[in-house]
Design a protein around this motif. Structure first.
Motif, PDB file in Angstrom:
ATOM      1  N   THR A  30       5.924 -17.760  -7.961  1.00 18.27           N
ATOM      2  CA  THR A  30       5.341 -18.699  -7.004  1.00 18.27           C
ATOM      3  C   THR A  30       4.175 -19.437  -7.657  1.00 18.27           C
ATOM      4  O   THR A  30       3.509 -18.909  -8.563  1.00 18.27           O
ATOM      5  CB  THR A  30       4.841 -17.974  -5.745  1.00 18.27           C
ATOM      6  N   TYR A  31       3.957 -20.662  -7.191  1.00 16.15           N
ATOM      7  CA  TYR A  31       2.863 -21.465  -7.706  1.00 16.15           C
ATOM      8  C   TYR A  31       2.367 -22.384  -6.589  1.00 16.15           C
ATOM      9  O   TYR A  31       3.178 -23.024  -5.918  1.00 16.15           O
ATOM     10  CB  TYR A  31       3.325 -22.297  -8.915  1.00 16.15           C
ATOM     11  N   PRO A  32       1.064 -22.442  -6.376  1.00 20.68           N
ATOM     12  CA  PRO A  32       0.542 -23.298  -5.301  1.00 20.68           C
ATOM     13  C   PRO A  32       0.610 -24.786  -5.649  1.00 20.68           C
ATOM     14  O   PRO A  32       0.514 -25.162  -6.817  1.00 20.68           O
ATOM     15  CB  PRO A  32      -0.910 -22.842  -5.159  1.00 20.68           C
ATOM     16  N   VAL A  33       0.779 -25.605  -4.640  1.00 19.07           N
ATOM     17  CA  VAL A  33       0.756 -27.064  -4.789  1.00 19.07           C
ATOM     18  C   VAL A  33      -0.419 -27.581  -3.965  1.00 19.07           C
ATOM     19  O   VAL A  33      -0.527 -27.281  -2.767  1.00 19.07           O
ATOM     20  CB  VAL A  33       2.076 -27.706  -4.294  1.00 19.07           C
ATOM     21  N   PHE A  34      -1.301 -28.351  -4.610  1.00 15.46           N
ATOM     22  CA  PHE A  34      -2.491 -28.879  -3.945  1.00 15.46           C
ATOM     23  C   PHE A  34      -2.329 -30.352  -3.628  1.00 15.46           C
ATOM     24  O   PHE A  34      -1.589 -31.064  -4.305  1.00 15.46           O
ATOM     25  CB  PHE A  34      -3.728 -28.660  -4.824  1.00 15.46           C
ATOM     26  N   ASP A  35      -3.019 -30.803  -2.596  1.00 12.18           N
ATOM     27  CA  ASP A  35      -2.876 -32.194  -2.155  1.00 12.18           C
ATOM     28  C   ASP A  35      -3.384 -33.200  -3.182  1.00 12.18           C
ATOM     29  O   ASP A  35      -2.992 -34.353  -3.163  1.00 12.18           O
ATOM     30  CB  ASP A  35      -3.563 -32.417  -0.802  1.00 12.18           C
ATOM     31  N   ASP A  36      -4.214 -32.775  -4.114  1.00 12.04           N
ATOM     32  CA  ASP A  36      -4.708 -33.694  -5.148  1.00 12.04           C
ATOM     33  C   ASP A  36      -3.976 -33.523  -6.479  1.00 12.04           C
ATOM     34  O   ASP A  36      -4.414 -34.009  -7.513  1.00 12.04           O
ATOM     35  CB  ASP A  36      -6.216 -33.512  -5.341  1.00 12.04           C
ATOM     36  N   ALA A  37      -2.827 -32.870  -6.458  1.00 15.57           N
ATOM     37  CA  ALA A  37      -2.092 -32.597  -7.700  1.00 15.57           C
ATOM     38  C   ALA A  37      -1.622 -33.870  -8.392  1.00 15.57           C
ATOM     39  O   ALA A  37      -1.531 -33.911  -9.617  1.00 15.57           O
ATOM     40  CB  ALA A  37      -0.893 -31.694  -7.409  1.00 15.57           C
ATOM     41  N   ILE A  54       3.784 -24.198  -1.428  1.00 17.10           N
ATOM     42  CA  ILE A  54       3.998 -23.226  -2.491  1.00 17.10           C
ATOM     43  C   ILE A  54       5.393 -23.466  -3.050  1.00 17.10           C
ATOM     44  O   ILE A  54       6.353 -23.605  -2.299  1.00 17.10           O
ATOM     45  CB  ILE A  54       3.894 -21.780  -1.979  1.00 17.10           C
ATOM     46  N   THR A  55       5.472 -23.550  -4.374  1.00 17.43           N
ATOM     47  CA  THR A  55       6.761 -23.675  -5.038  1.00 17.43           C
ATOM     48  C   THR A  55       7.244 -22.266  -5.372  1.00 17.43           C
ATOM     49  O   THR A  55       6.491 -21.466  -5.918  1.00 17.43           O
ATOM     50  CB  THR A  55       6.625 -24.488  -6.332  1.00 17.43           C
ATOM     51  N   VAL A  56       8.495 -21.983  -5.024  1.00 18.43           N
ATOM     52  CA  VAL A  56       9.061 -20.658  -5.276  1.00 18.43           C
ATOM     53  C   VAL A  56      10.332 -20.807  -6.095  1.00 18.43           C
ATOM     54  O   VAL A  56      11.171 -21.659  -5.804  1.00 18.43           O
ATOM     55  CB  VAL A  56       9.400 -19.930  -3.953  1.00 18.43           C
ATOM     56  N   SER A  57      10.449 -19.989  -7.110  1.00 16.39           N
ATOM     57  CA  SER A  57      11.654 -19.966  -7.933  1.00 16.39           C
ATOM     58  C   SER A  57      12.147 -18.528  -8.019  1.00 16.39           C
ATOM     59  O   SER A  57      11.411 -17.642  -8.451  1.00 16.39           O
ATOM     60  CB  SER A  57      11.337 -20.503  -9.329  1.00 16.39           C
TER      61      SER A  57
END
Length: 105
Positions: A30-37, A54-57
């Protein structure tokens, strides 16, 4: 964590990867995704942005173990264990990986 899925999720997984065993271990990254990415590319932990997703693989461990040995190398037994005292074992024979079970086989 090592997960085993049952029921409907197994049916869905088999539609996408028909040769999987429903008893094999899966793990998630998992990896978080932020609004300012979109405004920056960084591996820093600090951000002023808000986490929006959150991106999940999901991956099968067998896929990481396939094709790592030459065809003439057989009988390598790999036991995996995590901090939650979960274990699973694969036997690697050349390019193939065979799941042996959720234990130190």
């Amino acid at each position: 964590a090592i997960l085993q899925f049952t029921g409907e999720i197994n049916k869905i997984l088999q539609q996408f990867a028909g040769d999987i065993s429903i008893d094999e271990p899966l793990s998630a990254m998992t990896y978080p995704v932020f609004d300012d990415a979109a405004d920056r590319v960084s591996t820093k932990q600090d951000t002023n942005g808000t986490m929006v997703s959150i991106t999940v693989s999901w991956f099968l461990w067998r896929t990481w173990l396939r094709d790592i040995l030459p065809k003439d190398i057989n009988g390598i037994v790999a036991v995996f264990e995590n901090e939650c005292n979960q274990q699973f074992t694969y036997e690697i024979n050349g390019p193939d990986a065979v799941f042996l079970g959720f234990r130190d086989a």
